[in-house]
Design an enzyme around this catalytic site. Sequence first.
Site, PDB file in Angstrom:
ATOM      1  N   GLN A 163      -4.229  -5.083   7.121  1.00 12.72           N
ATOM      2  CA  GLN A 163      -5.205  -6.040   6.587  1.00 12.72           C
ATOM      3  C   GLN A 163      -5.168  -7.388   7.301  1.00 12.72           C
ATOM      4  OE1 GLN A 163      -7.568  -5.370   4.492  1.00 12.72           O
ATOM      5  NE2 GLN A 163      -6.855  -3.395   3.741  1.00 12.72           N
TER       6      GLN A 163
ATOM      7  N   LYS B 233     -10.179  -0.651  10.645  1.00 10.90           N
ATOM      8  CA  LYS B 233     -10.371  -1.824   9.782  1.00 10.90           C
ATOM      9  C   LYS B 233     -10.770  -3.054  10.603  1.00 10.90           C
ATOM     10  CE  LYS B 233      -7.035  -0.279   6.299  1.00 10.90           C
ATOM     11  NZ  LYS B 233      -7.849   0.124   5.142  1.00 10.90           N
TER      12      LYS B 233
ATOM     13  N   ASP C 133       3.354  -4.430   8.260  1.00  5.44           N
ATOM     14  CA  ASP C 133       2.124  -3.655   8.091  1.00  5.44           C
ATOM     15  C   ASP C 133       0.960  -4.627   8.294  1.00  5.44           C
ATOM     16  OD1 ASP C 133      -0.165  -2.499   7.117  1.00  5.44           O
ATOM     17  OD2 ASP C 133       0.731  -1.726   5.278  1.00  5.44           O
TER      18      ASP C 133
ATOM     19  N   HIS D   5       0.870  -1.173   0.000  1.00  4.67           N
ATOM     20  CA  HIS D   5       0.000   0.000   0.000  1.00  4.67           C
ATOM     21  C   HIS D   5       0.913   1.231   0.000  1.00  4.67           C
ATOM     22  CE1 HIS D   5      -2.832   2.932   1.700  1.00  4.67           C
ATOM     23  NE2 HIS D   5      -3.812   2.085   1.431  1.00  4.67           N
TER      24      HIS D   5
ATOM     25  N   CYS E 120      -4.534   2.237  -3.839  1.00  6.26           N
ATOM     26  CA  CYS E 120      -3.325   2.790  -3.210  1.00  6.26           C
ATOM     27  C   CYS E 120      -2.145   1.837  -3.385  1.00  6.26           C
ATOM     28  CB  CYS E 120      -3.536   3.092  -1.728  1.00  6.26           C
ATOM     29  SG  CYS E 120      -4.794   4.302  -1.428  1.00  6.26           S
TER      30      CYS E 120
HETATM   31  N1  PLP Z   1      -1.538  -0.761   4.691  1.00  9.21           N
HETATM   32  C1  PLP Z   1      -2.478  -1.542   4.131  1.00  9.21           C
HETATM   33  C2  PLP Z   1      -2.110  -2.947   3.732  1.00  9.21           C
HETATM   34  C3  PLP Z   1      -3.759  -1.047   3.927  1.00  9.21           C
HETATM   35  O1  PLP Z   1      -4.679  -1.826   3.365  1.00  9.21           O
HETATM   36  C4  PLP Z   1      -4.055   0.275   4.326  1.00  9.21           C
HETATM   37  C5  PLP Z   1      -5.387   0.841   4.079  1.00  9.21           C
HETATM   38  O2  PLP Z   1      -6.157   0.371   3.269  1.00  9.21           O
HETATM   39  C6  PLP Z   1      -3.047   1.031   4.917  1.00  9.21           C
HETATM   40  C7  PLP Z   1      -1.805   0.485   5.088  1.00  9.21           C
HETATM   41  C8  PLP Z   1      -3.312   2.421   5.376  1.00  9.21           C
HETATM   42  O3  PLP Z   1      -4.235   2.400   6.428  1.00  9.21           O
HETATM   43  P1  PLP Z   1      -4.776   3.774   7.020  1.00  9.21           P
HETATM   44  O4  PLP Z   1      -5.442   4.481   5.889  1.00  9.21           O
HETATM   45  O5  PLP Z   1      -5.721   3.346   8.087  1.00  9.21           O
HETATM   46  O6  PLP Z   1      -3.598   4.513   7.514  1.00  9.21           O
END
Ligand code: PLP
Length: 403
Positions: free
Chosen positions: A195, A218, A192, A115, A358
């Site tokens: 998900q 999430k 990270d 992402h 993203c």
């Molecule tokens: N990392 C992953 C794998 C994501 O799916 C997301 C959001 O969809 C993020 C990071 C960023 O999350 P946030 O927008 O809550 O900071």
Amino acid sequence: MQDYRKDFPIFISTDCVYLDNAATSQRPQSVIDAVSDFYVQSNANPLRGLYDLSMKATERYESARKKAASFIGAGRADEIIFTRNTTESINLAAYSYGDDAVKEGDEIVISIMEHHSNLLPWQRLAKEKKARLVFMEPDESGVIPEKEIEDKICEKTKIVAIAQVSNVMGIRNPVEKIIDRAHRMGAVVLIDGAQSVPHMKVNVTELDADMFAFSSHKMMGPMGIGVLYVKKSIMEKMKPFLMGGEMIEYVTREDATFAELPHKFEAGTVNAADAYGLDAAIDYLNMVGYDYIEKRDTELVNQMMEGMKKMGHITIYGSDDPSKHNGIVTFNVEGVHPHDVSSILNEDGICIRAGHHCAQPLMQFMKVGSTARASAYFYNTKEEIDRFLDCLSRVREVAGYGS
Ligand code: PLP
């Protein structure tokens, strides 16, 4: 199937089929009540006041920290830094740890499927330090092969940052192998977990992750609160991220010393109400249980994939095995732009995501401009998936391609 839907007021107030859970989940009443209850019962600026109300606010905030620590198997509560979200957690890590740890000629390893939140902070760091950003790439089934891990993570690697679960294909990355290789090469690993945490049990101690980031929204918690876990021995070496109130110990005209960990990383008035909401979300998630969530993920993905396969004109990305999708099905409808797919489904009250998710470098790697993504969570029903599939089967016709 358990009837958890009754716990979610949004399913009473709207009739839409919500299949954009990878973007944000829905919240049960207990989480909404917890946030409201914080303001009704205990609102005062936490960590500051020496009066009962402020101490109650502090108590709730710190008990949320303990809950978050035990939720991800961290050994100590002071290894948990509250942030706004995964994005802020990773930026904090890249700045407060990365700025001192990475030098010219070093390498930072991520994957092509990250992402943007787990890409841009490292791009910034690599550019500033004249370091190299290295990308691990998956095979056709979406899995990063062992050879790729061995080849890309080497003596030059200082940091490895990798999603435990991809937000595009739902695939679980082999983080155990990646952490093992990185540690053998002397690198620090950030996972990270944005998900993964909503769908699978995580234990940072068993994983031996050095840092772990996730977002409350999430996993049924409030928006605006996230977590960065950092091993104590690493956190001790990190410089502050934001400067200001609450993160100091002593301040003179010229200088300052900083508060004890982890408060050194939580400048300004903290988001105690939403931390309290996250606490309630963890309780709710634990009550539902990961066994049930994983079972439902597989059932719902299986239903989606089987239905799509029968339709033709649909490309599904990633593994053929529904249990490897963590609730996510990413696909394209031949001849119809994903934005149009999403808009046509929206006419029938179906909420899915369309675009680059993203993850533009992954789209480039997959040689697609964008995709559609349906992401289910345990509270979605078979009837909802039927409704989604029924609308999807008519998308090409609506778009002018005949059936
Ligand atoms: N990392 C992953 C794998 C994501 O799916 C997301 C959001 O969809 C993020 C990071 C960023 O999350 P946030 O927008 O809550 O900071």
